[in-house]
Design an enzyme around this catalytic site. Structure first.
Site, PDB file in Angstrom:
ATOM      1  N   GLU A 163     -50.871  11.387  10.184  1.00 20.77           N
ATOM      2  CA  GLU A 163     -50.969  11.538   8.726  1.00 20.77           C
ATOM      3  C   GLU A 163     -52.297  11.001   8.209  1.00 20.77           C
ATOM      4  OE1 GLU A 163     -46.475  11.376   6.928  1.00 20.77           O
ATOM      5  OE2 GLU A 163     -47.363   9.484   7.558  1.00 20.77           O
ATOM      6  N   ASP A 178     -49.815  12.486   4.117  1.00 21.39           N
ATOM      7  CA  ASP A 178     -48.431  12.919   3.916  1.00 21.39           C
ATOM      8  C   ASP A 178     -48.350  13.940   2.785  1.00 21.39           C
ATOM      9  OD1 ASP A 178     -45.418  12.609   4.108  1.00 21.39           O
ATOM     10  OD2 ASP A 178     -45.730  11.855   2.083  1.00 21.39           O
TER      11      ASP A 178
END
Length: 247
Positions: free
Chosen positions: A135, A67
């Site tokens: 992610e 992220d």
């Protein structure tokens, strides 16, 4: 060094029977070096695996790292591409690109769930598993090959095929926020009535009735209160679209 790298890659391919290595290389467009990072990226906590020092081995920590890498690369891209954009504009645009909905789309397009090691059937996972794994994959790339390769991957898999500045400027990321903002601006009273709704086969669902000025405008059901409110807000938005965005 080259011989060592070849031997390492060969061992990784042997350990993974070749197929995971080959499919991963096709997705990444470069060869992974330390395959264990990618194994972790696709390991669900239900597998109850531990690493060699006893720590839980699953994708959740890599998800956090990925992220951060996504946000960094996207921020740099927007900064370069939109020189007139102020901080608020750039932040809003980055949020649209790395939204949960968009990350889920990215993970689905690459069919990453096929690699998941889990004791839970894939059919039982929620929609967000696609974005979570995407992610985690970015986090694994960072650990394996560093920031430059993260940038290459995100440029190819996110920015080039999906980032259209003009289209994103008009994209709604939260119908609930947009509707609340409009109600407050127009001094309208609004209320979300949320209740549990054990729909078909006893599945736990939540129902929502959205009222504006004491009139029920939209209803919706979903697996969480947040999703139900967003779905009801979307329906209300389309009912009021011409008044929210008058021509």
């Amino acid at each position: 060094m080259k011989r060592f790298l070849k031997r390492l890659l060969k061992n990784s391919r042997t350990d993974q029977a070749g197929s995971f290595f080959d499919e991963l290389t096709e997705i990444l467009s470069f060869q992974p070096i330390i395959i264990d990072h990618y194994n972790r990226a696709f390991t669900h906590r239900s597998s109850n695996k531990l690493d060699n020092i006893g720590n839980p081995m699953n994708y959740e920590r890599l998800e956090f790292l990925g992220d951060a890498m996504l946000s960094s690369v996207i921020a740099a891209h927007l900064f370069a591409k939109v020189p007139a954009g102020d901080e608020g504009y750039l932040t809003k645009m980055r949020s649209k690109i790395v939204s949960r909905e968009h990350l889920n789309e990215l993970g689905r397009d690459l069919n990453l769930v096929r690699f998941i090691d889990s004791k839970i059937p894939i059919s039982h996972f929620g929609e967000n598993i696609h974005g979570n794994i995407f992610e985690a994959l970015v986090g694994a790339i960072y650990l394996d090959r560093g920031y430059p390769y993260c940038e290459i991957f995100i440029q190819k898999r996110v920015i080039e095929p999906y980032v259209d500045i003009a289209r994103l400027e008009g994209k709604v990321t939260s119908y609930k926020s947009l509707l609340i903002e409009w109600c407050q601006k127009e001094k309208k009273q609004f209320y979300y009535d949320v209740f549990e709704d054990n729909g078909i086969d006893g599945q736990r669902l939540y129902g929502v009735k959205l009222s504006i000025d004491d009139k029920v405008i939209a209803k919706a059901r979903a697996t969480s209160k947040k999703k139900a409110e967003e779905k009801a807000s979307q329906r209300a938005y389309f009912a009021f679209q011409e008044r929210i965005h008058p021509k």
